[in-house]
Enzyme design. Structure first.
Site, mmCIF file in Angstrom:
data_model
loop_
_atom_site.group_PDB
_atom_site.id
_atom_site.type_symbol
_atom_site.label_atom_id
_atom_site.label_comp_id
_atom_site.label_asym_id
_atom_site.label_seq_id
_atom_site.Cartn_x
_atom_site.Cartn_y
_atom_site.Cartn_z
ATOM 1 C CB THR A 61 27.766 3.329 11.482
ATOM 2 O OG1 THR A 61 28.640 3.138 12.593
ATOM 3 C CG2 THR A 61 27.450 4.823 11.345
ATOM 4 C CG HIS A 62 29.531 -0.729 10.780
ATOM 5 N ND1 HIS A 62 30.203 -1.183 9.662
ATOM 6 C CD2 HIS A 62 30.008 0.518 11.026
ATOM 7 C CE1 HIS A 62 31.074 -0.254 9.269
ATOM 8 N NE2 HIS A 62 30.966 0.793 10.072
ATOM 9 C CB SER B 32 1.589 -16.329 16.687
ATOM 10 O OG SER B 32 1.745 -17.729 16.819
ATOM 11 C CE LYS C 148 6.342 -13.730 17.480
ATOM 12 N NZ LYS C 148 6.637 -14.906 16.669
ATOM 13 C CG ASN D 96 4.329 -12.200 14.282
ATOM 14 O OD1 ASN D 96 5.233 -12.077 15.117
ATOM 15 N ND2 ASN D 96 3.690 -13.336 14.080
ATOM 16 C CD GLU E 243 7.660 -10.245 9.167
ATOM 17 O OE1 GLU E 243 8.293 -11.290 9.244
ATOM 18 O OE2 GLU E 243 6.570 -10.075 9.729
ATOM 19 C CD GLN F 41 0.334 -9.682 -25.902
ATOM 20 O OE1 GLN F 41 -0.254 -9.110 -26.806
ATOM 21 N NE2 GLN F 41 0.263 -10.983 -25.716
ATOM 22 C CE LYS G 109 0.061 -4.549 -23.108
ATOM 23 N NZ LYS G 109 1.308 -4.352 -23.901
HETATM 24 N N1 ARG Z 1 -1.352 -6.753 -27.493
HETATM 25 C C1 ARG Z 1 -0.227 -6.276 -28.224
HETATM 26 C C2 ARG Z 1 0.851 -5.787 -27.253
HETATM 27 O O1 ARG Z 1 0.515 -5.485 -26.173
HETATM 28 C C3 ARG Z 1 -0.610 -5.144 -29.144
HETATM 29 C C4 ARG Z 1 0.306 -4.972 -30.297
HETATM 30 C C5 ARG Z 1 0.166 -6.082 -31.274
HETATM 31 N N2 ARG Z 1 0.966 -5.867 -32.416
HETATM 32 C C6 ARG Z 1 1.296 -6.806 -33.281
HETATM 33 N N3 ARG Z 1 2.055 -6.483 -34.261
HETATM 34 N N4 ARG Z 1 0.881 -8.043 -33.126
HETATM 35 O O2 ARG Z 1 2.016 -5.739 -27.572
#
Ligand code: ARG
Length: 457
Positions: free
Chosen positions: A152-153, A275, A281, A283, A288, A320, A323
């Protein structure tokens, strides 16, 4: 695709900031899956003809093949994966391709595609964690009675077993796995497809049919929520962030354990780096980097959360960016899990070093206090005080372990202390005695190993 209203082309930088194809091309499978379900439903409802549907189905299958073969030409001018696939479909099958977008919008389309992608990726992430758990379980079993210091610690606290320590991670990762799967199950509840741009549609679509075809429980009950929400991705990212926090703590321990100062463990050559200047070394770079990936995934969550939190309903293009953040988090996560599996499977432990470290720092002091309570009926607080005095004597006389102190020194503090009490102060006796449920005793560890094995069947 929307050129009818415009006389001039977009500026180059407009196109550059707007296009997402380089990122969202990864949604192609889900986009085709969603389009096929949509077209089949449109035909079943008499909104498009059976011939058009047949042409669309075949065309989309061919496009999938082109993408797999690598012959599909992705175009930045066509912005995103949805428009790229639709344009190619029309190029291939003509008029019927132009009917696919009836009763839908890219808004419900992207929400559906991205949800499907996130659900799949979550299930894969959970599977990866299970493999890592299995690797940890194997090491736990092999080292059920190897003694190491418990901290601990980061100060020596009490001796524990290595098997017990590794099982702690199996346990953490099980909660992580359940959370990640739970997120995917929650996401599967409602299908956004059919919410159209934001308000629903006047076409007599069958939302139950598309929801079912895509593996959702039901159509989303509010079209505004369906196109404007990304909490399924936020949940997935926060679940990944928590899980990789656990990986990062293990990575941190690997960094400590493999240092010459600790010397508890050694990574295999495959998972060490050298290294260019210091020939001695080894590593732990992968460990990390897992710590660094943990920071990034937490930041991916924070970024998407910040994007969503200031948006009025419903869709805005800010979304958008969901993603790139989500893909990056899942990629970093998968790689980190793979690297951790490699390190754990091939890591070797140094029994002598760990045992010696476990005996340092008067780690069995609590065992003496417990003896005073158990055998003499001394109240625990008093036993704590007596033991503290004995530790001070050991420290002052330079004796490294309580068990090595002569009995006379114990008896100088409390004459009732016996040779039998002194004999209990080894690290082996100490771990054996901690046999409460969930405790570190080798026997308990072996039982837990069996329980996990049963669960993993
Ligand atoms: N490529 C756009 C996105 O990923 C698709 C939706 C586009 N919709 C719009 N009203 N321009 O959000």
């Amino acid at each position: 695709m929307w050129g009818g209203r415009f006389a001039a082309q977009p500026a180059d930088a407009m196109q550059a900031i707007n296009a997402s194809i380089d990122v969202d091309k990864r949604l192609w499978r889900e986009d085709i899956e969603g389009s096929k379900a949509h077209a089949a439903m449109l035909a079943a409802q008499g909104i498009i003809t059976a011939e058009d549907n047949a042409a669309i189905q075949a065309g989309l299958d061919q496009i999938a093949a082109e993408i797999v073969e690598g012959t599909f030409q992705f175009s930045v001018a066509l912005e995103d994966i949805h428009l790229n696939i639709e344009a190619r479909l029309t190029e291939r099958i003509g008029e019927a391709g132009k009917r696919l977008h009836t009763a839908r919008s890219r808004n419900d389309q992207v929400a559906t595609d991205f949800k499907l992608w996130t659900m799949r990726a979550s299930r894969e992430a959970a599977d990866g964690l299970r493999v890592l758990q299995t690797a940890l379980l194997k090491q736990s079993q092999a080292h059920a009675d190897w003694i190491m210091p418990g901290f601990t610690h980061l100060q020596t606290a009490q001796p524990i077993t290595l098997g017990h320590h590794l099982l702690a991670y199996v346990t953490m990762l099980e909660r992580d796995r359940v959370r990640i799967i739970g997120g995917a199950l929650e996401a599967a509840w409602e299908c956004p497809l059919g919410a159209a741009a934001l308000a629903g549609t006047g076409y007599k679509i069958d939302r139950e049919a598309t929801a079912q075809a895509l593996g959702f429980h039901a159509p989303a009950s509010n079209s505004l929520d369906a196109v404007g929400s990304r909490d399924f991705a936020l949940a997935a990212l926060s679940n990944l962030a928590i899980a990789i926090t656990h990986l990062s703590r293990l990575a941190e321990e690997i960094v400590l354990w493999t240092s010459p100062q600790f010397g508890f463990a050694r990574l295999s050559d495959a998972w060490s780096t050298g290294s260019s200047i210091m020939p001695q070394k080894r590593n732990p770079d992968a460990a990390e980097l897992i710590r660094a990936k943990a920071a990034r995934i937490g930041a991916d969550f924070a970024a998407l959360n910040a994007i969503v939190q200031k948006l009025p309903l419903t869709y805005a293009k800010d979304l958008q960016e969901d993603k790139a953040l989500t893909f990056s988090a899942f990629d970093d996560f998968a790689l980190s899990v793979t690297a951790m599996i490699g390190m754990v499977e091939t890591m070797r432990f140094n029994r002598q070093k760990m045992r010696a470290a476990a005996a340092m720092g008067y780690s069995t002091a609590t065992d003496l206090a417990d003896w005073l309570v158990r055998e003499l009926g001394v109240p625990f607080r008093e036993a704590h005080e007596i033991t503290g005095k004995i530790v001070r004597i050991a420290e002052d006389s330079g004796v490294a372990e309580l068990g090595l102190l002569p009995l006379s020194d114990f008896q100088a503090v409390d004459p009732r202390i016996t040779e039998g009490a002194r004999a209990l102060l080894t690290v082996e006796k100490s771990v054996e005695s901690r046999d409460s449920y969930g405790g570190t005793a080798p026997q308990r560890v072996r039982e837990q190993v069996e329980r996990w094995k049963e669960m993993f069947k």
